[in-house]
Design a protein around this motif. Structure first.
Motif: not given
Length: 216
Positions: A162-187
């Motif tokens: 997301s740091r080198r890509e224009a737009g919000w596509r990768w930012v939104i994807l990062a938020v979704l994946l990272c949030n789902y990661a802790w939804f799997m395990q608290y760590r």
């Protein structure tokens, strides 16, 4: 453009990871498999109140999410949705539902290596998963280890991208994946300081200069 060699290595890694799992798809439920299937059944019955159910465990009737399952409910929700959409029942069907996480893990490792320049050919990083015994052993089992690692790696890759890509596509994807990661395990909450720290450290320097060697 992704080099053909890198795509071939990543595809080979996925095939080789799936290979050892295929003969065991019909394996009887064991370890924690039944715990997460029980959670999926609770969610199917009452999706908005998964914490309210009580189940028998070791001769006692205890709250499911306090006395039986100590992880967040990410995997049971995934199983409940997948079971509803596919009608999956039985050992083999449940094990098949876990195989897409291996694909996401290969993609996440390959993407991280490619984004950070850790190795000349990122496909090698995906192939290194073959030396990870927990991935080979637990790849088809109904547990949170492989899904958590897959979401963790893919979330970091999307964040870096997301740091080198224009737009919000990768930012939104990062938020979704990272949030789902802790939804799997608290760590998975470790992604928050990792992400913030990386943003601070790379504010004036490209990510490849600092994190590439570290990933290697």
């Amino acid at each position: 453009m992704i080099p053909q060699r890198d795509r071939s290595f990543a595809l080979a890694a996925l095939i080789l990871l799936l290979g050892p799992s295929l003969p065991f798809l019909g394996q009887a439920l064991h370890i924690d498999d039944q715990i997460y299937i029980m959670g999926a059944e609770i969610i199917e019955a009452d999706p908005v109140r998964p914490y309210s159910a009580r189940r028998g465990f070791l001769g006692l009737k205890v709250p499911y999410y306090r006395g039986i399952n100590s992880h967040p409910e990410g995997l049971p929700y995934y199983l409940a949705a997948a079971r509803t959409l596919t009608g999956a029942r039985g050992e083999a069907a449940h094990h098949v539902l876990m195989l897409p996480w291996l694909g996401l893990l290969v993609l996440g490792i390959w993407g991280l290596a490619r984004e950070l320049g850790a190795v000349a050919h990122p496909g090698w990083s995906a192939l290194l998963l073959l030396s990870c015994a927990p991935v080979l052993v637990n790849g088809h089992t109904i547990m949170t280890d492989v899904p958590f690692l897959a979401l963790f790696c893919a979330g970091l890759w999307a964040l870096f991208r997301s740091r080198r890509e224009a737009g919000w596509r990768w930012v939104i994807l990062a938020v979704l994946l990272c949030n789902y990661a802790w939804f799997m395990q608290y760590r998975g909450l470790l992604l928050l300081p990792l992400g913030v720290g990386w943003l601070v450290l790379t504010r004036k320097a490209p990510a490849r200069s600092s994190l590439g060697p570290m990933l290697t």
